[in-house]
Design an enzyme around this catalytic site. Structure first.
Site, mmCIF file in Angstrom:
data_model
loop_
_atom_site.group_PDB
_atom_site.id
_atom_site.type_symbol
_atom_site.label_atom_id
_atom_site.label_comp_id
_atom_site.label_asym_id
_atom_site.label_seq_id
_atom_site.Cartn_x
_atom_site.Cartn_y
_atom_site.Cartn_z
ATOM 1 N N GLU A 465 30.035 51.296 72.786
ATOM 2 C CA GLU A 465 30.437 50.900 73.945
ATOM 3 C C GLU A 465 31.302 51.977 74.768
ATOM 4 O O GLU A 465 30.780 52.833 75.412
ATOM 5 C CB GLU A 465 31.293 49.555 73.661
ATOM 6 C CG GLU A 465 31.606 48.767 74.859
ATOM 7 C CD GLU A 465 31.614 47.173 74.623
ATOM 8 O OE1 GLU A 465 31.564 46.607 75.678
ATOM 9 O OE2 GLU A 465 31.670 46.810 73.357
ATOM 10 N N GLU A 745 41.838 44.768 69.065
ATOM 11 C CA GLU A 745 41.171 44.090 69.949
ATOM 12 C C GLU A 745 41.523 42.700 70.152
ATOM 13 O O GLU A 745 41.630 41.600 71.071
ATOM 14 C CB GLU A 745 39.565 44.160 70.118
ATOM 15 C CG GLU A 745 38.938 43.249 71.111
ATOM 16 C CD GLU A 745 37.344 43.750 71.038
ATOM 17 O OE1 GLU A 745 36.957 44.426 70.003
ATOM 18 O OE2 GLU A 745 36.734 43.795 71.846
HETATM 19 C C1 BGC Z 1 35.093 45.025 75.939
HETATM 20 C C2 BGC Z 1 36.219 44.539 76.445
HETATM 21 C C3 BGC Z 1 35.978 44.137 77.985
HETATM 22 C C4 BGC Z 1 35.013 42.990 77.737
HETATM 23 C C5 BGC Z 1 34.572 42.260 78.977
HETATM 24 C C6 BGC Z 1 34.038 44.219 75.781
HETATM 25 O O1 BGC Z 1 32.883 44.293 74.996
HETATM 26 O O2 BGC Z 1 35.423 45.756 74.962
HETATM 27 O O3 BGC Z 1 37.460 45.121 76.296
HETATM 28 O O4 BGC Z 1 37.031 43.961 78.684
HETATM 29 O O5 BGC Z 1 33.805 43.438 77.005
HETATM 30 O O6 BGC Z 1 34.016 40.981 78.546
#
Ligand code: BGC
Length: 884
Positions: A465, A745
């Site tokens: 990501e 997270e």
């Molecule tokens: C990210 C988040 C992001 C989110 C939005 C994720 O995959 O890691 O931090 O803001 O998607 O839905």
């Protein structure tokens, strides 16, 4: 004595690559006296360090402005070094001598000066690989050189070398921008790199964000399918003449020893492919391929004068151990973003292979699942028996551990260390207190920043990501701006936010936007790739945060149309003042989500409309700051209408919120959306919702950052501390107790028994929840901004005592100088020490005061049971007792 300790140009010390026609100069003053102001200043800019040839002399200017002094009326030349110095006289009549000189180097001011071409040795077939290539050219200098500057960039990533030495300390240049709209070049002083006679310059190129696989949909060639180098070298001779050396089809090149490199997957470096003498003059060019020119629109080239990515912190390896499953693993003791340096002595063809990862599983084994498809693997192949040292070139990893897949011989702690790699920003914030867990939390928040401010603000650094998620950047902006000087970092990225906005003003979920049009069958992409509340509001909230933190209006001017377009987007898509739009993330990953869902329980209508009101209110204020009175009026009125609509929709006739979530109450309170007569009721309702969870938060990305503020701003500092100090799941300190060295997270990324949250989304280095850092600095240490005199020209000092803390030490290096607070609490006795920088003032607030026993020379007035005072620069020591 008054003196000058630092001079900045556009918030940077000694920047390279200035192209602005308007310079914003700032300086920091120190004095051993109290109540010191600048009365006069004198600023000089010269082409020589002796200041014999000034191009600008302000003369003696009567002004107390020392952070935003604009110099408009000078004409600068491209590719030149300029020196500047300042002297000041204060209100006590003391004058400083001229400061030490600072400098800046200009970039290319006139697009006509670009004579270079983008060059490559990649073929069309290379579109499907991520190999490195290398280009070189020799040149002769036969006159004494006065100075030499390089202006370089690439499609892909590059390292530039002159005579065998890598130019500059930056890595991963040119960083990541919306390349087709804005490609940044870097400026370097290479005077010390060139030599009389024969010279060689070379560039190594990698795929990087430009053509490597990027994004969770796994597309490659997001911007183009061939990497290319672009550079211009200017040589100023002692005799006053100038030469330009540029990239063109006289350069030659070949494949590089980096045989593979990608952001997610790592790098393979085959030292056997190194060509001896390639970087030095005299290399026989006969086997090399002639470079091909790629035509590119040069009007998309912009400068990057500072805040580039570098190897910032060296982390020694802590231990090497064998897991129960028998893997050999190096532990660096800190989760981080960057890469490994490794020494090796083997034979030709011997292989070092390291796999980087974040955490061990419950049994103490290597855990790779949360990396998803990212391989995070580094391979080095030895060329001979000599000891060699390797670190990656065009990739980075998110890791605390590395599995040693193969290594010739016995690896020892001396053979390996790690480097944290991130944007080079000045550290501005320091926080320490008597609670070691809170200190660890502050450490983790700082490392969340270090791990995710890598040219763009990313969500996470490990899985496939690592994107510029706008919501994460919005949520964390204020905290980040306490910790480090983020001005250049955000002003650069916000230009990409503006560049990637939709025609209607919609703001992408990620910037640079590689999602739009990337894969229509992806669930997210198919639902919409822009304009989610709290995410898209980055377009307004971050420029505003830069303005209040640094007092800078330039960013407000630069982003004005972008901000306005975003507000207009919401207006156009709202109905009766309530706005909502396609895919919303809402209170993302809140714990009140339905089983198996990432979407919290707070309704999207509510979150969207709350942010619509908040951003519109900020925009109206911004218009006022910039003297755009008509907009200020129009958007001020719009904000009132939205708030009115919000109140109608989201409060029932008895003053209860229609959504009974913690987050609904938090944002209603923090964004001032609550009718005054219901404030108490809303606060009580929030306390009840908190009690229902046994004092725990169940909030996600939207509610969490403001939770403690919503409590402490409404008379519940005690409850805010209780929330902050919870250390069982879910809480900030739960992670600390679990041994975290960064912010996770998920509240329960790792469960008490060591098992993990589902691997599809489980980052252990995600700064979003680190947004609590703002409360530590703003409320606990009590260092706050007065938006009427932004940049801490006038600070609000309002420490909130509590939480059983016996001392708190806070420090913030503002653009005017260092603000310090230190409070010590012994039963009901408080010792408070406050330092206010020269040329600034502050309001000092003390809560619940029984008696002031030593006022430290400050005269306080009573406001109910609290005290208030106005102070000027200096250090104040106050002793008082608290009401019980
Ligand atoms: C990210 C988040 C992001 C989110 C939005 C994720 O995959 O890691 O931090 O803001 O998607 O839905």
């Amino acid at each position: 004595m008054i003196s000058i300790s630092k001079i900045t140009v556009n918030y940077l010390e000694n920047p390279m690559g200035i192209t602005d026609t308007q310079l914003q100069i700032g300086w920091v003053m120190e004095s051993d006296k109290m109540g010191v102001f600048q009365k006069f200043y004198e600023l000089e800019i010269a082409v020589d360090d002796a200041f014999d040839h000034c191009i600008y002399k302000s003369g003696v200017v009567e002004s107390d402005e020392s952070a935003h002094v604009f110099v408009n009326d000078i004409s600068l030349k491209s590719a030149e070094k300029y020196f500047l110095r300042v002297k000041v006289t204060d209100n006590l009549g003391e004058s400083s001598p001229f400061s030490n000189s600072a400098f800046f180097i200009t970039g290319i001011l006139d697009n006509d000066l670009w004579k270079a071409k983008f060059i490559t040795v990649e073929n069309k077939e290379d579109a499907s690989n991520s190999k490195g290539t290398s280009l070189r050219k020799e040149f002769i200098l036969n006159k004494p050189v006065k100075s030499a500057y390089a202006f370089t960039t690439a499609l892909g990533l590059y390292e530039f070398y002159i005579n065998g030495k890598k130019v500059g300390k930056d890595v991963l240049t040119p960083g990541w921008t919306s390349y087709n709209k804005r490609l940044l070049y870097q400026t370097y002083d290479v005077t010390e790199y060139v030599q009389n006679g024969d010279n060689a310059m070379a560039a190594m190129l990698g795929a990087g964000w430009y053509k490597g696989v990027m994004g969770f949909v796994g597309n490659r060639n997001n911007y183009g399918d061939r990497s290319a180098f672009f550079g211009q070298l200017v040589i100023h001779y002692e005799d006053g003449t100038t030469d330009w050396l540029v990239t063109d089809d006289t350069w030659k090149g070949t494949d590089a020893p980096v045989v593979f490199s990608e952001i997610y997957d790592g790098e393979v470096y085959d030292a056997r492919l190194e060509k001896e003498g390639y970087l030095l003059p005299g290399y026989p060019a006969k086997d090399l391929k002639t470079a091909e020119v790629i035509n590119k629109d040069l009007s998309k080239l912009f400068t990057q004068p500072g805040c580039r990515v570098g190897e910032i912190t060296k982390i020694p390896a802590k231990r090497i151990f064998t897991t129960p499953e028998g893997d050999k693993v190096v532990d660096f003791g800190q989760n981080m973003t960057g890469w490994i340096h490794i020494k090796v002595k083997g034979s030709a063809g011997d292989r070092v292979e390291l796999k980087c990862f974040e955490v061990l599983d419950a049994k103490g084994n290597v855990y790779l699942d949360n990396l998803r498809l990212a391989k995070q693997t580094l391979v080095y192949i030895c060329k001979d028996e000599q000891e060699a040292e390797y670190h990656p070139h065009f990739t980075f990893q998110g890791f605390q551990y590395a599995k040693i897949v193969s290594y010739p011989g016995e690896l020892t702690l001396e053979d390996i260390y790690a480097c944290a790699v991130h944007s080079d920003m000045d550290r501005t914030g320091y926080f320490e207190c008597s609670n070691p867990d809170l200190n660890q939390l502050q450490h983790n928040i700082l490392w969340g920043l270090k791990g995710n401010f890598l040219d763009i603000p990313t969500d996470c650094p490990q899985r496939n990501e690592r994107l510029g998620w706008t919501g994460d950047a919005q949520i964390f902006c204020r905290t980040a701006s306490y910790l480090m000087n983020t001005y250049t970092f955000f002003s650069k990225w916000l230009k990409d936010v503006a560049a990637d906005q939709t025609e209607e003003g919609g703001v992408p979920h990620v910037v640079p936007d590689i999602l739009t049009g990337s894969a229509e069958d992806d669930w997210l992409v198919s639902q919409g790739t822009h304009s989610a509340a709290a995410w898209a509001d980055v377009a307004v909230i971050n420029p505003w945060t830069m303005y209040i933190t640094y007092g800078d209006k330039v960013i407000l001017e630069e982003q004005y149309e972008s901000m306005k377009a975003w507000i207009e987007f919401m207006r156009i898509h709202s109905k009766d003042g309530i706005w909502n739009y396609r895919l919303q993330f809402g209170d993302w990953v809140a714990l009140d989500a339905e089983e198996g869902s990432y979407f919290g329980a707070t309704p999207n209508d509510l979150t969207c409309t709350a942010y619509y009101a908040y951003s519109t209110g900020l925009f109206a204020k911004i218009a006022r700051v910039l003297g755009r009175d008509e907009d200020a009026l129009v958007y001020g009125k719009l904000q009132e209408e939205i708030v009115e609509g919000f109140r109608k929709y989201f409060f029932d006739k008895d003053g209860n919120m229609t959504s009974q979530t913690q987050t609904a109450h938090i944002i209603a309170l923090y964004f001032n959306l609550v009718p005054e007569e219901y404030r108490q009721k809303t606060t009580d309702a929030l306390l009840k919702l908190l009690a229902k969870e046994n004092g725990h938060l169940v909030t996600g990305f939207v509610g969490t950052p403001y939770f403690c503020h919503a409590l402490s701003q409404n008379g519940h500092t005690k409850e805010a501390y209780e929330l902050l100090l919870k250390d069982d799941f879910p809480s900030w300190l739960y992670q600390v107790k679990m041994g975290a060295t960064t912010v996770w997270e998920h509240w329960d990324g790792m469960k008490p028994d060591g098992t993990m949250w589902s691997p599809d989304m489980n980052s252990f280095n995600h700064y979003a929840y680190g947004a609590i850092g703002e409360w530590l600095y703003r409320a606990v240490a009590g260092i706050d901004i007065d938006e009427k005199e932004p940049g801490y020209k006038h600070a609000i000092i309002h420490p909130h005592l509590g939480g059983g803390l016996t001392y708190v030490k806070g420090e913030y290096k503002s653009v005017y100088g260092t603000i310090k607070t230190y409070w010590q609490l012994d039963r009901d006795k408080v010792k408070l020490e406050v330092t206010i920088p020269v040329n600034t003032t502050a309001s000092l607030y003390l809560d619940d005061v029984a008696e002031i026993t030593d006022n430290g020379g400050v005269s306080f007035e009573s406001v109910g049971k609290n005290k208030k005072a106005e102070v000027k620069s200096g250090t104040y020591r106050i002793i008082y007792s608290l009401l019980n």
